[in-house]
Write an enzyme that holds these catalytic residues in place. Structure first.
Site, PDB file in Angstrom:
ATOM      1  N   HIS A 119      75.493 -13.989 119.669  1.00  0.00           N
ATOM      2  CA  HIS A 119      76.766 -14.162 119.868  1.00  0.00           C
ATOM      3  C   HIS A 119      77.712 -14.085 118.756  1.00  0.00           C
ATOM      4  O   HIS A 119      78.606 -13.086 118.328  1.00  0.00           O
ATOM      5  CB  HIS A 119      77.188 -14.804 121.037  1.00  0.00           C
TER       6      HIS A 119
HETATM    7  C1  BDR Z   1      78.159 -18.942 123.515  1.00  0.00           C
HETATM    8  O1  BDR Z   1      77.904 -20.078 124.109  1.00  0.00           O
HETATM    9  C2  BDR Z   1      77.043 -20.827 123.310  1.00  0.00           C
HETATM   10  O2  BDR Z   1      75.855 -21.067 123.849  1.00  0.00           O
HETATM   11  C3  BDR Z   1      76.706 -19.770 122.286  1.00  0.00           C
HETATM   12  O3  BDR Z   1      76.748 -20.515 120.768  1.00  0.00           O
HETATM   13  C4  BDR Z   1      77.883 -18.766 121.911  1.00  0.00           C
HETATM   14  O4  BDR Z   1      79.004 -19.196 121.293  1.00  0.00           O
HETATM   15  C5  BDR Z   1      77.448 -17.799 124.469  1.00  0.00           C
HETATM   16  O5  BDR Z   1      77.858 -17.978 125.521  1.00  0.00           O
END
Ligand code: BDR
Ligand code: CA
Length: 322
Positions: A246
């Site tokens: 992400h």
């Molecule tokens: C987001 O939440 C975290 O687990 C990851 O780093 C990302 O920023 C995804 O939902």
């Protein structure tokens, strides 16, 4: 022109990949990294951030530690944190312990100061809960207008990953997120799960990153493979042996805006719903007269994202050359 940016992170596996991309990309000048409670406790996020930067020879980039809790809620990081999936994030990244230390100044103070001293000059990329940003607004109400652009990894339109209606970063500090969307930032770009799940990285692509032989390539391969195993075990992506990364998509989109496909819409954050706390309410079908305040990414360009990771992670030192 080289774009100055500051990353606000909760490192975190995908955060580490985002940090390496920002620190090694020749079109970017990573001014500093700030850390926040999120995937793991903030002190561990700071330690992981220092490890990541030093591993790729960028221990010169200062790291400022931020909030250890959400701005309002007392029920996080515990016990809500226990629901967090340990298979996707690691308390300690598999990189050597850092030699350097965090800076003295708290992250929200640093953020309000640096943007006040450089108004309109620096982009802020926030890929963790938005607690530090809300705290910086409380310190300096002009903070939002001093930020050139705010890019957020968070939220979702049709997906979720922590409750049936919420994404983790927004859910983890919903009051902070709600403030941020109402605070008057000049430009907000939101990269939600809908887009990041279109930029999946595969096991084969990890092999290619590893074969680059660089510190960044090897670390990215290890970290993304760890994510792939976690996704396979707990929340399969629908495409075997893949995982979203992400936070790195936000950094990639800052350099190449064609990596995401956005629509300018109104976004507000739910803070009181019985079942929907932390939901990003995205008015993409114009059901209200609320004004547009956010460029939401609905799609991402997977090949372009992977190509950027390969090109940039071919740079930097070889493993162990710190
Ligand atoms: C987001 O939440 C975290 O687990 C990851 O780093 C990302 O920023 C995804 O939902
Ligand atoms: Ca993150």
């Amino acid at each position: 022109m080289v774009q100055k940016l500051i990353l606000d992170v909760d490192t975190g596996t995908d955060d580490a990949v985002a940090i390496m991309l920002a620190a090694l990309h020749p079109a970017l000048d990573l001014v500093a990294v700030t850390t926040v409670n999120g995937n793991i406790e903030v002190e561990k996020c700071t330690d992981n951030t220092l490890r990541t930067l030093e591993w790729i020879g960028r221990g010169d980039i200062p790291v400022f530690e931020g909030l250890a809790t959400p701005i309002v809620r007392s029920d996080f990081p515990t016990p809500r944190a226990t629901k967090r999936d340990p298979k996707v994030h690691m308390a300690v990244l598999p990189l050597p312990a850092p030699k350097g230390r965090k800076q003295e100044k708290p992250a929200p103070t640093f953020l309000s100061d640096v943007f006040a001293n450089n108004p309109g000059q620096i982009t802020l990329v926030a890929v963790g809960p938005l607690s530090n940003l809300a705290a910086a607004i409380a310190i300096d109400p002009a903070f939002p207008t001093n930020v050139a652009e705010l890019i957020i990894m968070g939220g979702a339109v049709d997906k979720s990953n922590i409750t049936p209606s919420a994404e983790f970063n927004i859910w983890a500090d919903p009051e902070a997120a709600s403030h941020v969307f109402r605070a008057g930032f000049k430009k907000i770009t939101l990269v939600p799960l809908d887009a990041t799940h279109e930029a999946l990285v595969s096991g084969d692509q990890c092999d290619e990153l590893r074969s680059l032989g660089t510190a960044a390539g090897v670390a990215a391969a290890d970290i993304i493979m760890h994510r792939i195993r976690g996704y396979e075990a707990n929340q399969p992506t629908g495409t075997p042996l893949t995982a979203p990364v992400h936070d790195a998509v936000c950094v990639a989109a800052l350099v190449d805006e064609t990596i995401i496909d956005t629509k300018f819409v109104n976004v507000v954050v739910e803070t009181v719903g019985e079942y929907t706390i932390g939901r990003t309410v995205v008015d993409h079908e114009k059901r209200t007269t609320r004004p547009e305040n956010c460029h939401v990414a609905f799609h991402a360009n997977r090949p372009a994202f992977i190509k950027m990771l390969s090109e940039i992670f071919a740079r930097g030192p070889m493993p162990g050359a710190r």
